[in-house]
Design an enzyme around this catalytic site. Structure first.
Site, PDB file in Angstrom:
ATOM      1  N   LYS A 194     129.661 -64.465  69.784  1.00 59.70           N
ATOM      2  CA  LYS A 194     130.708 -63.611  70.723  1.00 59.70           C
ATOM      3  C   LYS A 194     130.632 -62.115  69.857  1.00 59.70           C
ATOM      4  CE  LYS A 194     135.543 -63.129  71.490  1.00 59.70           C
ATOM      5  NZ  LYS A 194     137.050 -63.543  71.873  1.00 59.70           N
ATOM      6  N   GLU A 200     125.780 -66.056  59.598  1.00 58.56           N
ATOM      7  CA  GLU A 200     124.774 -67.404  59.788  1.00 58.56           C
ATOM      8  C   GLU A 200     123.953 -67.043  60.898  1.00 58.56           C
ATOM      9  OE1 GLU A 200     127.967 -67.352  59.294  1.00 58.56           O
ATOM     10  OE2 GLU A 200     128.733 -69.031  57.955  1.00 58.56           O
ATOM     11  N   GLY A 252     136.457 -67.609  70.901  1.00 62.21           N
ATOM     12  CA  GLY A 252     135.155 -68.406  70.580  1.00 62.21           C
ATOM     13  C   GLY A 252     135.544 -69.775  70.655  1.00 62.21           C
ATOM     14  N   ARG A 253     136.450 -70.570  70.186  1.00 63.83           N
ATOM     15  CA  ARG A 253     136.438 -72.098  70.374  1.00 63.83           C
ATOM     16  C   ARG A 253     136.965 -72.504  71.903  1.00 63.83           C
ATOM     17  NH1 ARG A 253     139.712 -69.639  67.094  1.00 63.83           N
ATOM     18  NH2 ARG A 253     142.134 -69.828  67.254  1.00 63.83           N
ATOM     19  N   GLU A 338     141.442 -74.653  63.649  1.00 60.23           N
ATOM     20  CA  GLU A 338     141.400 -73.141  63.745  1.00 60.23           C
ATOM     21  C   GLU A 338     142.509 -72.463  64.664  1.00 60.23           C
ATOM     22  OE1 GLU A 338     137.600 -70.822  63.092  1.00 60.23           O
ATOM     23  OE2 GLU A 338     137.929 -70.515  65.339  1.00 60.23           O
ATOM     24  N   HIS A 369     133.821-100.044  60.792  1.00 60.92           N
ATOM     25  CA  HIS A 369     132.885-100.227  59.447  1.00 60.92           C
ATOM     26  C   HIS A 369     132.925 -99.501  58.158  1.00 60.92           C
ATOM     27  CE1 HIS A 369     131.794-104.269  61.736  1.00 60.92           C
ATOM     28  NE2 HIS A 369     131.772-103.001  62.683  1.00 60.92           N
ATOM     29  N   LYS A 498     134.620 -65.158  54.093  1.00 53.54           N
ATOM     30  CA  LYS A 498     133.474 -64.653  54.429  1.00 53.54           C
ATOM     31  C   LYS A 498     133.200 -63.237  53.528  1.00 53.54           C
ATOM     32  CE  LYS A 498     133.919 -65.624  59.616  1.00 53.54           C
ATOM     33  NZ  LYS A 498     133.906 -64.994  60.584  1.00 53.54           N
TER      34      LYS A 498
HETATM   35  O1  F6P Z   1     134.292 -67.767  61.489  1.00 57.38           O
HETATM   36  C1  F6P Z   1     135.124 -68.239  62.544  1.00 57.38           C
HETATM   37  C2  F6P Z   1     134.616 -67.701  63.846  1.00 57.38           C
HETATM   38  O2  F6P Z   1     134.909 -66.431  63.998  1.00 57.38           O
HETATM   39  C3  F6P Z   1     134.870 -68.713  64.896  1.00 57.38           C
HETATM   40  O3  F6P Z   1     136.368 -68.469  65.339  1.00 57.38           O
HETATM   41  C4  F6P Z   1     133.900 -68.397  65.914  1.00 57.38           C
HETATM   42  O4  F6P Z   1     133.939 -69.523  66.874  1.00 57.38           O
HETATM   43  C5  F6P Z   1     132.654 -68.464  64.835  1.00 57.38           C
HETATM   44  O5  F6P Z   1     133.040 -67.661  63.833  1.00 57.38           O
HETATM   45  C6  F6P Z   1     131.380 -67.762  65.490  1.00 57.38           C
HETATM   46  O6  F6P Z   1     131.841 -66.457  65.964  1.00 57.38           O
HETATM   47  P1  F6P Z   1     130.863 -65.655  66.902  1.00 57.38           P
HETATM   48  O7  F6P Z   1     130.718 -66.306  68.085  1.00 57.38           O
HETATM   49  O8  F6P Z   1     131.036 -64.307  66.813  1.00 57.38           O
HETATM   50  O9  F6P Z   1     129.308 -65.737  66.050  1.00 57.38           O
END
Ligand code: F6P
Length: 533
Positions: A194, A200, A252-253, A338, A369, A498
């Site tokens: 987003k 990452e 995002g979620r 979240e 199990h 972060k």
């Molecule tokens: O670190 C949490 C977060 O901001 C989530 O809310 C989001 O889904 C995820 O990181 C990834 O964010 P982005 O889509 O901006 O890379």
């Protein structure tokens, strides 16, 4: 209100669950909607409790807040944003207004572009350097990963497009393991973020581009961006024709319904993806219109609040008896925790009550199990949310599906009824134990029972059904958040870690002294540095 509910919970604890069953309880404590059945009769809720919970929802303004969400009010108050993932699945032709502007033309135009692009990838018209695309790699994390990964697995029987892979972790093991064996010339990379700034994702995207550049002349041509930050995607080198944007009012979620769902659309095709949207849209309409007691998200939310807030159960387990929903618990962990794992109310007041519970789970029968021992006999009560399809996708294996369903139903039955000491003694006697040994053995075979569960049952896990299920949980989180007075749509709690990771990078590299760090962190940094020579 909470005080009343807590005292009702104390009464309910002494009363158990099985004795509540009369001739009508099962039907009365069930919500049916559009092919799905949510049975919450195996909880300790009775008519009075339900009445109090419904009154609470009314008193906390759920109906008005719900309307505010659907009509584009800025209910995400800390970020000053509307919350309109529902617009992404609004296929009704009705406008959705934000700040006096209809957002639907933009939403539908993006959907049409996604359809056309996904179609060209699936048909082979879109080519990589080596020909038609055989593999798609979605690089994203959190909401840009969990939804599509979960949904592609869930809908595998419909996945007749290129293979989809998902890379999320900054751990190089993730991308190295995924790219190994793929042909760069026939791979399409979707950079899903987003913000287009997430460390990452941007690190993995750079690794993927370098991997592709080693054999492909124009690697950028095989990259796609799924992002609200279209300018940043452009700066990163992705052609605007392959940038699929969405607005900041899609959290995002909550973003699987739009461009972040492109991998799913490529996997299952545009028609099936539309069915997925239709299922969610049907749940939206139901949530908006159905009276509270017949409203599935509302009753799932009230059941959750009853267990967590009133009964004091700290966690809840999501237990899909549906192997293809293996990643649903992980998806719901982000969606629920979240959204509602907050320490302050919308108005900044520190909460003097718990917010969301810990959500966890695994598919059945595997969990049986592993951790069901604790669920059945441990001292902590874990409300269980079972889900199961009446039919499987493997007609040749109907006998296995029958076993799966039997196990699911047996678990909720066992949790509710338990087995008392007398029954355990009788069992031990039957097995030939006598005297003190019989008594000792019997005590280990006692199941306390009165352990609550809900069961969501549906015919078959289709794209439509999955859309319904996800939207059901989204709205459940919303209702719980409103009743608890939270903003379910921000996530400030992820930021501090972060920030510190950014400061620790240079410390680990030895470029910045570690003086400001605590003793424990210094010790760990020293270990890493000495291990790396
Ligand atoms: O670190 C949490 C977060 O901001 C989530 O809310 C989001 O889904 C995820 O990181 C990834 O964010 P982005 O889509 O901006 O890379």
């Amino acid at each position: 209100m909470w005080r009343d509910l807590k005292s009702m919970a104390t009464t309910a604890r002494g009363r158990g669950i099985a004795p509540l069953f009369d001739g009508t309880r099962a039907a009365d404590f069930t919500v049916r909607f559009d092919g799905m059945l949510l049975d919450y009769s195996k909880t300790s809720m009775d008519g009075a409790v339900r009445g109090a919970l419904l009154a609470l929802a009314e008193e906390r303004g759920v109906p008005a807040r719900r309307e505010a969400m659907f009509t584009g009010e800025p209910i995400n108050e800390t970020e000053g944003r509307a919350v309109l993932h529902t617009a992404l699945r609004n296929l009704s032709g009705q406008p959705v207004m934000v700040n006096g502007e209809d957002v639907m033309p933009g939403v539908l135009a993006t959907l049409a572009r996604m359809r056309s692009f996904a179609g060209s990838v699936r048909s082979g018209a879109f080519k990589g350097a080596g020909g038609a695309i055989t593999d798609v790699v979605n690089i994203g994390i959190g909401g840009s990963h969990l939804g599509p990964d979960m949904a592609v697995r869930a809908l595998m029987p419909y996945a007749d497009g290129p293979r989809c892979h998902f890379v999320s972790n900054v751990d190089g093991a993730d991308i190295a393991g995924t790219l190994a064996g793929l042909d760069p010339a026939r791979t399409l990379v979707l950079v899903a973020s987003k913000t287009f700034t997430t460390t990452e994702t941007m690190t993995n995207a750079a690794t993927a581009r370098a991997w592709m550049a080693a054999t492909v002349d124009d690697p950028g041509a095989q990259f796609v961006a799924l992002s609200s930050a279209e300018d940043k995607a452009g700066e990163w080198g992705i052609d605007p024709s392959r940038v699929f944007g969405f607005e900041d009012w899609v959290g995002g979620r909550y973003s699987i319904w739009g461009p972040i769902g492109l991998s799913l659309m490529i996997a299952i095709g545009a028609e099936n993806f539309t069915e997925f949207l239709r299922g969610a849209e049907a749940m939206d309409i139901h949530f908006r219109k159905a009276p509270a007691q017949d409203n599935m998200p509302m009753m799932l939310a009230l059941t959750g609040l009853w267990h967590h807030q009133a009964c004091g159960y700290a966690t809840r387990a999501v237990l899909p008896y549906d192997q293809r929903l293996a990643r649903l618990p992980a998806y719901l962990q982000q969606l629920e925790m979240e959204s509602n794992g907050k320490g302050v109310a919308m108005d900044g007041r520190t909460l003097n009550y718990g917010s969301g519970p810990v959500v966890w789970g695994e598919p059945g029968t595997n969990g049986q199990h592993a951790f069901y021992q604790l669920i059945h006999q441990g001292p902590e009560v874990v409300p269980c949310e079972f889900m199961v399809a009446a039919r499987g996708h493997e007609p040749d294996l109907a006998h296995q599906h029958a076993l799966l369903v039997a196990n699911c139903l047996a678990q909720s039955e066992a949790l509710m009824h338990g087995r008392d000491l007398n029954a355990a003694r009788a069992l031990m006697k039957e097995m030939g134990f006598t005297g003190a040994e019989q008594e000792r053995q019997a005590r280990h075979r006692v199941f306390p029972g009165a352990r609550p569960s809900t069961t969501l049952i549906y015919d078959l896990l289709t794209p439509y059904r999955l859309g319904q299920i996800i939207a059901l949980y989204e709205h459940r989180v919303f209702v719980e958040g409103v009743i608890l007075g939270l903003n379910s749509f921000d996530q400030w709690g992820v930021e501090l870690g972060k920030e510190l990771a950014n400061t620790l990078g240079p410390v680990l590299a030895g470029n910045v002294p570690m003086d400001g760090k605590d003793g424990s962190t210094q010790q760990l940094v020293t270990y890493v540095q000495s291990s790396n020579g």
